[in-house]
Design a protein around this motif. Sequence first.
Motif, mmCIF file in Angstrom:
data_model
loop_
_atom_site.group_PDB
_atom_site.id
_atom_site.type_symbol
_atom_site.label_atom_id
_atom_site.label_comp_id
_atom_site.label_asym_id
_atom_site.label_seq_id
_atom_site.Cartn_x
_atom_site.Cartn_y
_atom_site.Cartn_z
ATOM 1 N N VAL A 110 -2.422 12.540 43.379
ATOM 2 C CA VAL A 110 -1.190 13.350 43.401
ATOM 3 C C VAL A 110 -0.364 13.078 42.152
ATOM 4 C CG1 VAL A 110 1.013 13.684 44.597
ATOM 5 C CG2 VAL A 110 -1.123 13.570 45.906
ATOM 6 N N LEU A 111 -0.265 11.814 41.738
ATOM 7 C CA LEU A 111 0.486 11.468 40.522
ATOM 8 C C LEU A 111 -0.106 12.175 39.300
ATOM 9 C CD1 LEU A 111 2.646 9.813 39.046
ATOM 10 C CD2 LEU A 111 1.015 7.904 38.954
ATOM 11 N N TYR A 112 -1.420 12.201 39.206
ATOM 12 C CA TYR A 112 -2.115 12.900 38.107
ATOM 13 C C TYR A 112 -1.729 14.373 38.093
ATOM 14 C CZ TYR A 112 -6.249 14.483 35.383
ATOM 15 O OH TYR A 112 -7.106 15.033 34.463
ATOM 16 N N GLY A 113 -1.738 14.992 39.269
ATOM 17 C CA GLY A 113 -1.360 16.402 39.352
ATOM 18 C C GLY A 113 0.079 16.635 38.934
ATOM 19 N N LEU A 114 0.994 15.778 39.376
ATOM 20 C CA LEU A 114 2.408 15.934 39.017
ATOM 21 C C LEU A 114 2.622 15.764 37.515
ATOM 22 C CD1 LEU A 114 4.090 13.986 41.973
ATOM 23 C CD2 LEU A 114 4.017 16.470 41.637
ATOM 24 N N LEU A 115 1.959 14.770 36.912
ATOM 25 C CA LEU A 115 2.096 14.542 35.467
ATOM 26 C C LEU A 115 1.580 15.734 34.659
ATOM 27 C CD1 LEU A 115 1.019 10.787 35.214
ATOM 28 C CD2 LEU A 115 3.282 11.714 34.694
ATOM 29 N N SER A 116 0.563 16.428 35.186
ATOM 30 C CA SER A 116 0.003 17.561 34.449
ATOM 31 C C SER A 116 1.007 18.708 34.301
ATOM 32 C CB SER A 116 -1.267 18.070 35.144
ATOM 33 O OG SER A 116 -0.954 18.722 36.368
ATOM 34 N N PHE A 117 2.043 18.718 35.143
ATOM 35 C CA PHE A 117 3.053 19.778 35.059
ATOM 36 C C PHE A 117 4.119 19.484 34.002
ATOM 37 C CE2 PHE A 117 1.384 20.776 39.293
ATOM 38 C CZ PHE A 117 1.304 22.161 39.221
ATOM 39 N N VAL A 118 4.142 18.247 33.479
ATOM 40 C CA VAL A 118 5.200 17.896 32.520
ATOM 41 C C VAL A 118 4.674 17.621 31.114
ATOM 42 C CG1 VAL A 118 6.724 17.013 34.314
ATOM 43 C CG2 VAL A 118 5.144 15.441 33.188
ATOM 44 N N ILE A 119 3.355 17.806 30.898
ATOM 45 C CA ILE A 119 2.814 17.636 29.554
ATOM 46 C C ILE A 119 2.392 19.002 29.014
ATOM 47 C CG2 ILE A 119 2.095 15.250 29.929
ATOM 48 C CD1 ILE A 119 -0.756 16.210 30.382
ATOM 49 N N PRO A 120 2.416 19.182 27.699
ATOM 50 C CA PRO A 120 2.149 20.503 27.122
ATOM 51 C C PRO A 120 0.663 20.851 27.081
ATOM 52 C CG PRO A 120 2.509 18.917 25.365
ATOM 53 C CD PRO A 120 2.769 18.180 26.659
ATOM 54 N N GLU A 121 0.385 22.123 27.005
ATOM 55 C CA GLU A 121 -0.987 22.583 26.828
ATOM 56 C C GLU A 121 -1.462 22.221 25.426
ATOM 57 O OE1 GLU A 121 -4.169 23.128 27.358
ATOM 58 O OE2 GLU A 121 -3.657 24.520 28.971
#
Length: 479
Positions: free
Chosen positions: A206-217
């Motif tokens: 879940v932490l991995y998924g949440l972090l993916s929303f705050v880093i750029p493409e």
Amino acid sequence: MSSSRSAAPTPPPSSGRAAHPDHLGHVVFITAAAAMGGFLFGYDSAVINGAVEAIRDRFDIGSEALAQVIAAALIGCAIGAATAGRIADRIGRIRCMQIASVLFAASAIGSALPFALWDLAVWRVIGGFAIGMASVIGPAYIAEVSPAAYRGRLASFQQAAIVIGIAVSQLVNWGILNMAGGEQRGELGGLEAWQWMLGVMVIPAVLYGLLSFVIPESPRFLISVGRTEQAKKVLAEVEGSGIDTEARVAEIDRAMRSEHKSTFKDLLGGRFGLLPIVWVGIGLSVFQQLVGINVIFYYSSSLWQSVGIDPSSSFFYSFTTSIINIIGTVIAMVFVDRIGRKPLALIGSAGMALSLGVAAWAFSYKTEVGGEISMPETQGTVALLAAHSFVLFFALSWGVVVWVLLGEMFPNRIRAAALGVAAAAQWVANWLVTVTFPTLSDWNLSGAYMIYTGFALLSIPFILKWVPETKGKALEEMG
């Protein structure tokens, strides 16, 4: 464990400008967030170690069926690694990370709550697919967002995250076992201890998924789909606002247009069907697995219990070997550019052969009387030291060197395809060792370790005769 990772796309050329200090902290955060995929790669690969004997008992199965369940994840790994690159090119690196995080979480919950053996195997395959995706997307994304001056150090985050993930999984397993009174099937909150071991992975997933929303493409992906303005913002974010974003976008675009998309046909040639250098890459991948390193990370708790060590101690020793794995990996990262790839690989092969041979000797003293398995105290201590020594020599050499060599030794025109073939060979060899160990250990544990010793010894002439030294050579020099 081995750090079985698939090939990342070649990063675009860079102006060589280092990130401004004000931006470097942000780049490190982005890299660490992406490397959470590597952490989950290591965690999910090794967490099954704590549940092996409980699964055998819960479902009342023999060694062959048990091995198939443990190795099931590797089927998913191979499929995930083979398809992740194409998926990432279609929907982006960030979306791939989010898909992988969902698969990791689903696998954790499903594996913790299986209603049948086949059900557990399916969830293992799903988790393996996520591992395969993470093995490709993490290195690719990190290479594409890292400023050139820091790319090597930032790229090492993935490997570090994998070995830390392995260690944390063993620490968590040990903690849960102690909470359950030393019983793998001991009850905790309505579930058995082994179920908690497999289910806890939902937290980092879940932490991995949440972090993916705050880093750029990735700017490379953004440019490939025509979102150049967004790419400029990301480039300024990771390389510093003082860069000429127009020039960098043009540079990346030119590099992508000029790239040769290598295919399997490019690898054909030579006396045995494939180009000689491709066979060398396959050999490196296969030897890395056939020395039996993943026996330690998939089965070590079961291994130590099979020679008379109590479960709590066996789980602790699984954790300590993971710490040794981290230390060895750091040593390799420090010395791989200093003394070269081949010398480090030779040191590792010699050390592994000696350690495995000593372990095989110690395991030959295993006895069973009235259903009670034991080893003399001296041989038991020697076996533990030899196993730790084996992990150390593997980690400081083949665990890192193989991936460095595979990334460097192929000519540019075939690099991507050759890396894909070598990675596939590694997954197959990993599966072969994983699926055969329980049966081999039932037959003769000492004999199994003699086989691994033989492969470690064979790797020495293989390195001397066929493996090229790539230290200090430009990629363009590989022919």
